[in-house]
Design a protein around this motif. Structure first.
Motif, PDB file in Angstrom:
ATOM      1  N   THR A 195      12.718  29.813   3.584  1.00  0.00           N
ATOM      2  CA  THR A 195      13.114  28.414   3.383  1.00  0.00           C
ATOM      3  C   THR A 195      13.392  27.753   4.733  1.00  0.00           C
ATOM      4  N   ILE A 196      12.845  26.541   4.835  1.00  0.00           N
ATOM      5  CA  ILE A 196      12.927  25.788   6.094  1.00  0.00           C
ATOM      6  C   ILE A 196      13.710  24.516   5.854  1.00  0.00           C
ATOM      7  N   ALA A 228      14.611  20.758   1.634  1.00  0.00           N
ATOM      8  CA  ALA A 228      14.153  22.048   2.159  1.00  0.00           C
ATOM      9  C   ALA A 228      12.758  22.359   1.614  1.00  0.00           C
ATOM     10  N   LEU A 229      12.010  23.137   2.372  1.00  0.00           N
ATOM     11  CA  LEU A 229      10.685  23.606   1.950  1.00  0.00           C
ATOM     12  C   LEU A 229      10.730  25.124   1.877  1.00  0.00           C
ATOM     13  N   ALA A 230      10.259  25.679   0.766  1.00  0.00           N
ATOM     14  CA  ALA A 230      10.238  27.140   0.632  1.00  0.00           C
ATOM     15  C   ALA A 230       8.800  27.630   0.572  1.00  0.00           C
ATOM     16  N   LEU A 231       8.449  28.551   1.457  1.00  0.00           N
ATOM     17  CA  LEU A 231       7.139  29.208   1.430  1.00  0.00           C
ATOM     18  C   LEU A 231       7.318  30.465   0.587  1.00  0.00           C
ATOM     19  N   VAL A 232       6.547  30.535  -0.498  1.00  0.00           N
ATOM     20  CA  VAL A 232       6.824  31.544  -1.522  1.00  0.00           C
ATOM     21  C   VAL A 232       5.680  32.533  -1.678  1.00  0.00           C
ATOM     22  N   GLY A 233       6.017  33.805  -1.657  1.00  0.00           N
ATOM     23  CA  GLY A 233       5.073  34.831  -2.112  1.00  0.00           C
ATOM     24  C   GLY A 233       4.301  35.561  -1.039  1.00  0.00           C
ATOM     25  N   ALA A 234       4.508  35.222   0.232  1.00  0.00           N
ATOM     26  CA  ALA A 234       3.739  35.878   1.290  1.00  0.00           C
ATOM     27  C   ALA A 234       4.271  37.273   1.575  1.00  0.00           C
ATOM     28  N   GLU A 264      17.091  23.745  -4.932  1.00  0.00           N
ATOM     29  CA  GLU A 264      16.752  22.379  -4.512  1.00  0.00           C
ATOM     30  C   GLU A 264      15.523  22.324  -3.599  1.00  0.00           C
ATOM     31  N   ALA A 265      14.926  23.471  -3.278  1.00  0.00           N
ATOM     32  CA  ALA A 265      13.810  23.468  -2.333  1.00  0.00           C
ATOM     33  C   ALA A 265      12.488  23.147  -3.012  1.00  0.00           C
ATOM     34  N   GLU A 266      11.641  22.391  -2.304  1.00  0.00           N
ATOM     35  CA  GLU A 266      10.250  22.255  -2.732  1.00  0.00           C
ATOM     36  C   GLU A 266       9.528  23.533  -2.333  1.00  0.00           C
ATOM     37  N   THR A 267       8.527  23.891  -3.091  1.00  0.00           N
ATOM     38  CA  THR A 267       7.896  25.176  -2.807  1.00  0.00           C
ATOM     39  C   THR A 267       6.425  25.018  -2.457  1.00  0.00           C
TER      40      THR A 267
END
Ligand SMILES: [Zn+2]
Length: 401
Positions: free
Chosen positions: A25-26, A2-8, A41-44
């Motif tokens: 999270t995508i 998973a990919l996490a976009l953080v802080g927007a 487990e997500a990359e950020t």
């Protein structure tokens, strides 16, 4: 992974108030969650200081109206180039409302198969119209038909070609020997187009500028009304549109494009200016009546589509309403509201991340330098540097490293 976009700051496209510091999270191309902390487990990807929105949707485009000189034998490459430019600008879905031949069908399918970058294309193929002068102005783009049976056949032909929806000219356009009054098709003819399209499961977009054509279109039950600029004269028709959930696509940019372009004759530029003023009055009136409005630029340059959003805001929409018009409303106009247009779990991860606060100033959405990242179905597509450095790990560009 998973990919996490953080802080927007999240502006999710539904019209709900923005949320700060969220984690989107995508997973497997779709939005898995919208939370306050990433799953372990997500990359950020740190996107603090940005606004995260759904990828923009332009509900009224003519890709074939190229903004570059392209000799006929390379025209398909020019179309592909225009598609790529739109995607890089954060336009992840485009509804094209009139093209020539089969080029765009090929491009749509090539994009779907991953052979070239571009927005998801939703196509009408040729435009169904009465026998009319406009067909001479745009040779090859119209499928002229008269009488209910022939119009039904014209609908079936577009379906045969692979169209995703049906576009019909309820009135004339701004071109030689046409006026926007009266309606070009009779009520009976328009009913036949709508009934046949809906029977086969296809939405109908009606080009309707003058009042009679607007009225006929609304009564016939089209799904979207294109232009509609004289609608302000009949608030009761706008109220009926709201009632029937017909989306209005005001296309302010095309009136300004014709007004400002030297390549059109003076009379046409003058007329476009008047119609553009009417279109702005109709935006206000439609908003008052509760009509759903969708972004549709209708005019090149391709990639600058979001200037239509800016114009809608200048015409009286709030920035939030403008963003809704360019995301969830345009997704509904395109028949894709269950897949795209909002940032919600389960939706396709078509996302746009821009520097700054898009609600404070929607113009950031037109500024290529402000676009941090564009994702299409969870893949970074719109920012080459980030895409290169971050694939396959996607955790790479960490400003704190
Ligand atoms: Zn158009």
């Amino acid at each position: 992974m998973a990919l996490a976009l953080v802080g927007a700051r999240l502006v999710d496209g539904t019209g709900a108030p923005p949320r700060d510091g969220v984690v989107v999270t995508i997973e497997n191309g779709r939005i898995a969650s919208v939370e306050d902390a990433p799953p372990p487990e997500a990359e950020t990807l740190d996107v603090e200081g940005t606004t995260l929105l759904p990828g923009l949707v332009d509900a009224h485009v003519h890709l074939s109206s190229l903004d570059v000189e392209a000799p006929a034998d390379v025209e398909e490459y020019a179309l592909a180039d225009a598609a790529r430019r739109m995607l890089e600008a954060g336009i992840t879905t485009v509804r094209d409302l009139g093209s020539y031949g089969r080029s765009l069908f090929r491009l749509r399918d090539a994009i779907r198969l991953g052979f070239c970058p571009g927005p998801r294309l939703v196509l009408c193929g040729r435009v169904i119209a009465a026998t009319c002068p406009g067909a001479r102005a745009f040779p090859g783009m119209y499928r002229e038909a008269d009488g209910a049976d022939e119009l039904r056949k014209a609908v079936r032909e577009q379906v045969r070609e692979g169209a995703d929806l049906v576009k019909v000219m309820a009135t004339g356009a701004l071109t030689v020997a046409e006026d926007v009054e009266p309606a070009q098709l009779t009520r009976e003819e328009l009913d036949a187009v709508v009934a046949e399209s809906h029977r086969l499961g296809y939405m109908v977009a009606a080009h309707a500028e003058g009042l009679e054509g607007i009225r006929f279109s609304v009564e016939a039950g089209v799904d979207t009304l294109e232009h509609g600029e004289l609608g302000f004269r009949a608030p009761e028709v706008l109220a009926a549109m709201a009632e029937r959930a017909i989306v209005l696509v005001p296309t302010l940019s095309v009136f300004d494009f014709v007004t400002e372009s030297e390549r059109f004759p003076a009379w046409m530029r003058e007329r476009a200016k008047e119609l553009g003023e009417s279109a702005r009055k109709t935006v206000e009136a439609a908003r008052r009546e509760g009509v759903e409005l969708a972004m549709g630029a209708d005019a090149p340059p391709h990639g600058a589509n979001a200037r239509e959003l800016v114009r809608l805001v200048e015409a009286g929409l709030s920035p939030m309403e403008g963003i809704v018009a360019a995301t969830s409303a345009a997704a509904r106009a395109s028949g894709l509201e269950n897949e795209i247009g909002t940032v919600e779990p389960g939706k396709v991860a078509d996302l746009l991340v821009v520097d700054g606060d898009a609600l404070a100033d929607v113009r950031v959405l037109c500024d290529r330098d402000r676009i941090r990242v564009v994702l299409q179905a969870g893949e970074i597509v719109g920012h080459p540097e980030w895409a290169d450095s971050s694939r396959p790990g996607l955790g790479a560009p960490d400003p704190h490293a």
